[in-house]
Design a protein around this motif. Structure first.
Motif, PDB file in Angstrom:
ATOM      1  N   GLU A 506       0.866  -1.077   0.065  1.00  0.00           N
ATOM      2  CA  GLU A 506       0.105  -0.251   0.027  1.00  0.00           C
ATOM      3  C   GLU A 506       0.880   1.195   0.013  1.00  0.00           C
ATOM      4  O   GLU A 506       2.014   1.282   0.399  1.00  0.00           O
ATOM      5  N   LYS A 507       0.142   2.375  -0.332  1.00  0.00           N
ATOM      6  CA  LYS A 507       0.964   3.746  -0.405  1.00  0.00           C
ATOM      7  C   LYS A 507      -0.008   4.786   0.117  1.00  0.00           C
ATOM      8  O   LYS A 507      -1.195   4.885  -0.354  1.00  0.00           O
ATOM      9  N   SER A 508       0.613   5.611   0.948  1.00  0.00           N
ATOM     10  CA  SER A 508      -0.067   6.792   1.388  1.00  0.00           C
ATOM     11  C   SER A 508       0.190   7.813   0.395  1.00  0.00           C
ATOM     12  O   SER A 508       1.028   8.067  -0.013  1.00  0.00           O
ATOM     13  N   LEU A 509      -0.996   8.767   0.411  1.00  0.00           N
ATOM     14  CA  LEU A 509      -1.045   9.918  -0.542  1.00  0.00           C
ATOM     15  C   LEU A 509      -2.260  10.617  -0.285  1.00  0.00           C
ATOM     16  O   LEU A 509      -2.905  10.508   0.464  1.00  0.00           O
ATOM     17  N   TYR A 510      -2.040  11.680  -1.156  1.00  0.00           N
ATOM     18  CA  TYR A 510      -3.201  12.856  -0.946  1.00  0.00           C
ATOM     19  C   TYR A 510      -3.469  12.904  -2.290  1.00  0.00           C
ATOM     20  O   TYR A 510      -3.067  13.763  -3.379  1.00  0.00           O
ATOM     21  N   MET A 511      -4.741  12.534  -2.757  1.00  0.00           N
ATOM     22  CA  MET A 511      -5.202  12.366  -4.420  1.00  0.00           C
ATOM     23  C   MET A 511      -6.553  12.783  -4.162  1.00  0.00           C
ATOM     24  O   MET A 511      -7.455  12.215  -3.752  1.00  0.00           O
ATOM     25  N   VAL A 512      -7.005  14.049  -4.834  1.00  0.00           N
ATOM     26  CA  VAL A 512      -8.308  14.488  -4.701  1.00  0.00           C
ATOM     27  C   VAL A 512      -8.972  14.037  -6.055  1.00  0.00           C
ATOM     28  O   VAL A 512      -8.673  14.059  -7.001  1.00  0.00           O
ATOM     29  N   LEU A 513     -10.084  13.034  -5.914  1.00  0.00           N
ATOM     30  CA  LEU A 513     -10.877  12.658  -7.020  1.00  0.00           C
ATOM     31  C   LEU A 513     -12.000  13.722  -7.387  1.00  0.00           C
ATOM     32  O   LEU A 513     -12.194  13.907  -8.515  1.00  0.00           O
ATOM     33  N   TYR A 514     -12.558  14.408  -6.573  1.00  0.00           N
ATOM     34  CA  TYR A 514     -13.448  15.659  -6.723  1.00  0.00           C
ATOM     35  C   TYR A 514     -13.217  16.813  -5.883  1.00  0.00           C
ATOM     36  O   TYR A 514     -13.191  16.598  -4.557  1.00  0.00           O
ATOM     37  N   ASP A 515     -12.690  17.643  -6.695  1.00  0.00           N
ATOM     38  CA  ASP A 515     -12.299  19.045  -5.658  1.00  0.00           C
ATOM     39  C   ASP A 515     -13.541  19.758  -5.866  1.00  0.00           C
ATOM     40  O   ASP A 515     -14.371  20.223  -6.594  1.00  0.00           O
ATOM     41  N   SER A 516     -14.387  20.031  -4.499  1.00  0.00           N
ATOM     42  CA  SER A 516     -15.471  20.644  -4.260  1.00  0.00           C
ATOM     43  C   SER A 516     -15.508  22.262  -4.496  1.00  0.00           C
ATOM     44  O   SER A 516     -16.381  22.879  -4.754  1.00  0.00           O
ATOM     45  N   ASN A 517     -14.115  22.738  -4.475  1.00  0.00           N
ATOM     46  CA  ASN A 517     -13.828  24.116  -4.691  1.00  0.00           C
ATOM     47  C   ASN A 517     -14.112  24.589  -5.994  1.00  0.00           C
ATOM     48  O   ASN A 517     -14.690  25.274  -6.489  1.00  0.00           O
ATOM     49  N   THR A 518     -13.424  23.749  -6.927  1.00  0.00           N
ATOM     50  CA  THR A 518     -13.208  24.067  -8.590  1.00  0.00           C
ATOM     51  C   THR A 518     -14.206  23.223  -9.198  1.00  0.00           C
ATOM     52  O   THR A 518     -14.475  23.461 -10.362  1.00  0.00           O
ATOM     53  N   ARG A 519     -14.783  22.417  -8.325  1.00  0.00           N
ATOM     54  CA  ARG A 519     -15.752  21.384  -9.017  1.00  0.00           C
ATOM     55  C   ARG A 519     -15.583  20.456 -10.317  1.00  0.00           C
ATOM     56  O   ARG A 519     -16.120  20.306 -11.386  1.00  0.00           O
ATOM     57  N   ARG A 520     -14.040  20.231 -10.004  1.00  0.00           N
ATOM     58  CA  ARG A 520     -13.392  19.321 -11.183  1.00  0.00           C
ATOM     59  C   ARG A 520     -13.186  17.924 -10.604  1.00  0.00           C
ATOM     60  O   ARG A 520     -12.783  17.706  -9.314  1.00  0.00           O
ATOM     61  N   ILE A 521     -13.154  16.773 -11.531  1.00  0.00           N
ATOM     62  CA  ILE A 521     -12.738  15.641 -11.214  1.00  0.00           C
ATOM     63  C   ILE A 521     -11.358  15.184 -11.610  1.00  0.00           C
ATOM     64  O   ILE A 521     -10.626  15.993 -12.245  1.00  0.00           O
ATOM     65  N   PHE A 522     -10.821  14.145 -11.026  1.00  0.00           N
ATOM     66  CA  PHE A 522      -9.360  14.000 -11.125  1.00  0.00           C
ATOM     67  C   PHE A 522      -9.030  13.584 -12.843  1.00  0.00           C
ATOM     68  O   PHE A 522      -9.870  12.860 -13.203  1.00  0.00           O
TER      69      PHE A 522
END
Length: 718
Positions: A506-522
């Protein structure tokens, strides 16, 4: 299929041998000073059944698999080496301080609430053996300060001069860039090559735990290092014993992740609770094949009572930050709860509540319960079961352990009767009532805490003492059906025989699939696919190194996800392993939303907060041939048959009844599938005892499976 599987417990060593179409179950007392002796005795009993020599069996089997609680016991007893630890300068106090609630980890709810008496556990690594070294990487793994190699050498020499027998390295952000930890390992080998001092084991935290969280990753590495020598020498001795008896294949070790691997691909931390986890694996396999629906797996042995949940569809619960003894660690482990309640649990007088207390202290296998006549002086649950008439003193454990009722009576009388002002039988009933209530409370708490109703579950009762106590436990929970599965006394060993080779990376990370501020998906598909490919390759190399053909390797992908900055995260199993379009991302989000709704209730989803991935996890595995279970559901009442004449009778005493019952006794081998027996009754085999309480009915099923069904009409107590 020819296979040997062993579960080495605190009291008994269970052995399960598959020899073509024959299944043989045997037991021997665990020999803690040399585990190979207990293994040889248990396997020797199977040899007699097959009329073969031990060498003949070991030369023909496809594998020998071990599950053991040795690591658990070593941790509890604090028998480990002196650890030296290297951390990033400025973080020397991370481990000694633990977390704000670190004092309560591993304690029950009352212990966690007792703040005035709160005490942190004795450290596995002393504060003066933790040294900071000058280096620093940021959260992305980028270099902030280079590794000061002279500082490393100086601190390392001081630790060795202070008696360090093993070196643990836990640097900040090493999971995203392990370069500094890897270089420190090289420096240790340069400073102390094997021809000078012998090899000093070096444990690198990023190799033990692949997720972020400095404290839990550090404690994971410490526990792994603390158990390294104990597990290495014990398991190596078992492997050498196999070599002496002409077994030439690699020995396989069960992992608490629900899989197994060769000894050279096993961390000590992965062996913790591997025996009980094997039982949960067998429960999952049985539930799927026999279509049992929801089952709660309960394993009552000589030392402990282990509880695991398998919901319909064979889905297991995992702990990704389990507490082992008193330590929070970061390792994927099949979820289970262990209570200090077994046949060897010591009974004592509770002066505060003026009643009986059972466990968690255990008499173990040496000296064992008082009735074993091996020097034990304290009364145990097994002593109470003997005095109440449930056990045959002459044929306990197939006659290999003769029991002494006088010793049991003396132990109970001396420890309890005067303080409680009761007779020996009344004291034995109190022991029985208390231990059954303790196990029922633990089981109820576990199910209710996860949102389940106990009445929706079939209770699996296995282990040497499971079928002996299951009716008393179920009565406290309103559970009306219990299954003692096929080969119930060695069911965890059966589970070890069904395990597949498995490695989890496994690998820890910070990956945003949906950004609620910009309303964009990964949209950075290359990054996601690259991480998954890397984790798959690591698992693939693990299995290739063990001789697994490349075309037999399979992978599963899991993502730990959360809404926004919520503390709680949910694990979603993702069927697609590569992202190539927005629709793929939306499919991942939909899977997460579905799983979240099942766990917390439909409508609780919060995509407006954003959706992110915290951990990417890949399970790499190879499937093996497994034991097959038949249709073991009980026959409908009109189709059931009467039992043969009992082989004898025994005077038994039951909780809630003043009078004794003249209880019929049958041999399990004499009961054909479909036979129905009304309680009270005893059904005995060479390796376990099935006790049918008043108000219950036993129904024999195929493959030696045994059902306990609660009668509709209540039984009047006197």
């Amino acid at each position: 299929m020819k296979r040997v599987s062993v579960d080495i417990g605190g009291t008994f060593t269970d052995c399960f041998v598959v020899w073509g179409g024959r299944y043989i179950e045997t037991k021997a007392l665990t020999t803690h000073h040399n585990l190979a002796m207990g293994f040889n005795e248990a396997l020797g009993k199977a040899c007699k059944v097959l009329d073969l020599e031990l060498e003949d069996i070991l030369q023909q089997v496809d594998s020998v698999r071990y599950a053991t609680t040795l690591g658990t016991n070593a941790l509890i007893e604090h028998k480990g080496p002196k650890i030296g630890m290297l951390v990033t300068a400025g973080y020397e106090a991370t481990v000694p301080l633990s977390r704000a609630r670190g004092y309560g980890e591993g304690l029950d709810d009352m212990g966690k609430q007792d703040l005035p008496n709160a005490q942190r556990p004795d450290p596995l690594v002393e504060a003066h053996m933790i040294r900071g070294i000058r280096e620093r990487l940021d959260f992305e793994g980028k270099l902030v300060m280079g590794l000061d190699e002279e500082d490393v050498r100086r601190q390392l020499r001081e630790l060795v001069d202070r008696g360090a027998q093993i070196i643990v390295v836990a640097l900040v952000n090493s999971v995203v860039n392990p370069a500094h930890e890897q270089r420190i390992e090289e420096i240790v080998l340069e400073e102390y090559p094997s021809h000078l001092l012998g090899a000093i084991p070096v444990i690198l935290s990023h190799q033990v735990a692949g997720r972020k969280g400095e404290y839990v990753r550090a404690t994971s590495a410490i526990v792994d290092g603390y158990l390294h020598s104990t597990m290495y020498h014990a398991l190596s001795a078992l492997e050498q014993n196999l070599r002496v008896h002409n077994y030439e294949k690699p020995m396989l070790v069960i992992h608490n992740s629900g899989g197994m691997a060769q000894l050279n691909s096993t961390d000590a931390l992965q062996t913790i609770h591997s025996g009980p986890v094997s039982g949960i694996g067998a429960s999952e396999h049985l539930s799927l094949q026999a279509e049992l629906g929801n089952v709660v797996a309960t394993d009552m042995g000589g030392t402990s009572y282990d509880i695991g949940i398998v919901v319909e569809g064979g889905i297991k619960h995992y702990d990704f930050n389990p507490v082992i003894d008193r330590w929070l660690v970061s390792v994927p482990m099949v979820h289970l709860v262990t209570l200090g309640a077994g046949g060897g649990s010591v009974a004592s007088y509770d002066r505060m509540y003026k009643t009986v207390k059972c466990g968690p202290e255990s008499a173990g296998s040496d000296p064992g319960p008082a009735c074993y006549d091996r020097g034990g002086m304290k009364p145990t649950v097994t002593d109470a079961d003997l005095l109440l008439g449930y056990l045959d003193a002459e044929n306990y454990a197939g006659g290999s352990i003769p029991l002494n009722p006088r010793r049991a009576k003396a132990a109970v009388e001396d420890a309890l009767c005067d303080d409680l002002d009761v007779t020996v039988i009344e004291a034995a009933k109190l022991i029985r009532e208390k231990v059954d209530a303790n196990m029922a409370n633990g089981l109820f708490t576990e199910l209710r805490a996860r949102g389940y109703d106990p009445t929706d579950f079939t209770m699996l009762a296995y282990g040497g003492n499971g079928p002996l106590h299951c009716c008393g436990i179920a009565q406290n929970l309103a559970i009306d059906k219990i299954l003692a599965p096929p080969l119930s006394s060695v069911f965890s060993a059966v589970g070890a025989g069904n395990m597949h080779q498995l490695h989890i990376h496994e690998k820890s990370l910070y990956m945003v699939l949906y950004d609620s501020n910009t309303r964009r998906i990964f949209s950075d598909y290359e990054r996601f696919n690259g991480i998954v490919a890397e984790l798959k390759e690591r698992g693939r190399q693990d299995l290739l190194r063990q001789g697994v053909p490349a075309d037999q390797i399979q992978h599963d992908l899991e993502l730990d996800m959360r809404y926004g900055n919520q503390l709680v995260q949910t694990t979603a199993v993702i069927p697609i392993h590569e992202l190539s379009s927005p629709s793929d991302v939306l499919q991942v989000i939909d899977q997460f939303s579905t799983d979240y709704g099942k766990r917390f209730g439909e409508g609780s989803q919060a995509p407006e907060a954003g959706i992110r991935i915290n951990t990417i996890r890949v399970s790499s595995y190879r499937r093996h041939e497994t034991v097959q279970f038949q249709n073991i559901k009980p026959l409908a009442k009109p189709e059931r048959t009467a039992p043969p004449a009992p082989s004898g009778h025994r005077t038994c005493h039951f909780v809630g009844f003043d009078q004794a019952f003249e209880t019929p006794v049958w041999a399990r081998k004499d009961l054909e599938p479909g036979v129905e027996i009304e309680g009270p009754a005893i059904v005995a085999s060479e390796v376990t005892t099935f006790l049918v309480n008043p108000g219950w009915t036993l129904v024999a099923a195929k493959q030696g499976a045994t059902w306990f069904l609660r009668n509709e009409a209540p039984v009047t107590k006197h």
